[in-house]
Design a protein around this motif. Sequence first.
Motif, PDB file in Angstrom:
ATOM      1  N   TYR A 185     101.777 -95.320  35.074  1.00 54.28           N
ATOM      2  CA  TYR A 185     101.981 -96.656  34.521  1.00 54.28           C
ATOM      3  C   TYR A 185     102.965 -96.646  33.358  1.00 54.28           C
ATOM      4  O   TYR A 185     103.551 -97.665  33.031  1.00 54.28           O
ATOM      5  CB  TYR A 185     100.650 -97.257  34.060  1.00 54.28           C
ATOM      6  CG  TYR A 185      99.703 -97.520  35.202  1.00 54.28           C
ATOM      7  CD1 TYR A 185      99.907 -98.583  36.066  1.00 54.28           C
ATOM      8  CD2 TYR A 185      98.607 -96.689  35.427  1.00 54.28           C
ATOM      9  CE1 TYR A 185      99.050 -98.829  37.119  1.00 54.28           C
ATOM     10  CE2 TYR A 185      97.741 -96.927  36.479  1.00 54.28           C
ATOM     11  CZ  TYR A 185      97.963 -97.998  37.318  1.00 54.28           C
ATOM     12  OH  TYR A 185      97.113 -98.227  38.366  1.00 54.28           O
ATOM     13  N   ARG A 188      94.935 -97.401  30.907  1.00 49.65           N
ATOM     14  CA  ARG A 188      95.196 -96.672  32.150  1.00 49.65           C
ATOM     15  C   ARG A 188      96.604 -96.085  32.089  1.00 49.65           C
ATOM     16  O   ARG A 188      97.562 -96.755  31.722  1.00 49.65           O
ATOM     17  CB  ARG A 188      94.982 -97.533  33.373  1.00 49.65           C
ATOM     18  CG  ARG A 188      95.906 -98.687  33.510  1.00 49.65           C
ATOM     19  CD  ARG A 188      95.509 -99.516  34.697  1.00 49.65           C
ATOM     20  NE  ARG A 188      96.537-100.520  34.924  1.00 49.65           N
ATOM     21  CZ  ARG A 188      96.586-101.288  35.978  1.00 49.65           C
ATOM     22  NH1 ARG A 188      95.670-101.178  36.914  1.00 49.65           N
ATOM     23  NH2 ARG A 188      97.541-102.170  36.117  1.00 49.65           N
ATOM     24  N   GLU A 242      97.553 -93.323  38.021  1.00 54.40           N
ATOM     25  CA  GLU A 242      96.679 -93.628  39.147  1.00 54.40           C
ATOM     26  C   GLU A 242      96.625 -92.419  40.079  1.00 54.40           C
ATOM     27  O   GLU A 242      97.648 -91.806  40.368  1.00 54.40           O
ATOM     28  CB  GLU A 242      97.220 -94.838  39.911  1.00 54.40           C
ATOM     29  CG  GLU A 242      96.355 -95.234  41.098  1.00 54.40           C
ATOM     30  CD  GLU A 242      96.961 -96.375  41.870  1.00 54.40           C
ATOM     31  OE1 GLU A 242      96.602 -97.533  41.582  1.00 54.40           O
ATOM     32  OE2 GLU A 242      97.814 -96.101  42.765  1.00 54.40           O
ATOM     33  N   ASP A 301      91.966 -94.605  38.090  1.00 51.32           N
ATOM     34  CA  ASP A 301      92.886 -94.575  36.957  1.00 51.32           C
ATOM     35  C   ASP A 301      92.410 -93.535  35.961  1.00 51.32           C
ATOM     36  O   ASP A 301      91.224 -93.482  35.633  1.00 51.32           O
ATOM     37  CB  ASP A 301      92.955 -95.936  36.259  1.00 51.32           C
ATOM     38  CG  ASP A 301      93.700 -96.972  37.084  1.00 51.32           C
ATOM     39  OD1 ASP A 301      94.558 -96.587  37.894  1.00 51.32           O
ATOM     40  OD2 ASP A 301      93.429 -98.173  36.902  1.00 51.32           O
ATOM     41  N   PRO A 357      92.676 -92.523  32.101  1.00 54.26           N
ATOM     42  CA  PRO A 357      93.089 -93.171  30.861  1.00 54.26           C
ATOM     43  C   PRO A 357      93.828 -92.224  29.916  1.00 54.26           C
ATOM     44  O   PRO A 357      93.705 -91.004  30.013  1.00 54.26           O
ATOM     45  CB  PRO A 357      91.757 -93.610  30.244  1.00 54.26           C
ATOM     46  CG  PRO A 357      90.777 -92.593  30.733  1.00 54.26           C
ATOM     47  CD  PRO A 357      91.242 -92.225  32.125  1.00 54.26           C
TER      48      PRO A 357
END
Length: 92
Positions: free
Chosen positions: A35, A47, A50, A59, A61
């Motif tokens: 992300y 997040r 993935e 996800d 973190p």
Amino acid sequence: MSQFVATGPVMHVEAVILPELGAGPETPIVVSYWYVGRGGFVWEGERLVEISAGPLTFDVPAPATGRLVEIRGREDDLVKPGAILGYVAPAE
């Protein structure tokens, strides 16, 4: 024998670690999507990456608030639980 001596500030980093997902050993686990790109700012708990395990996605973190300084698990890479996916340098 040569010896290397580091000078300057030492950067503290937090590892982005793939947790145990409960998938069986026969289920391939693949990095699907980051992300945030390298150098991007993240908040702790946001997040970050993935992961796909069979038909499911998870996800992972960010472990700290700061900058994503290294990506080790590239998109489409096969990974195992406990693998280091990248590093975040915490904001000071």
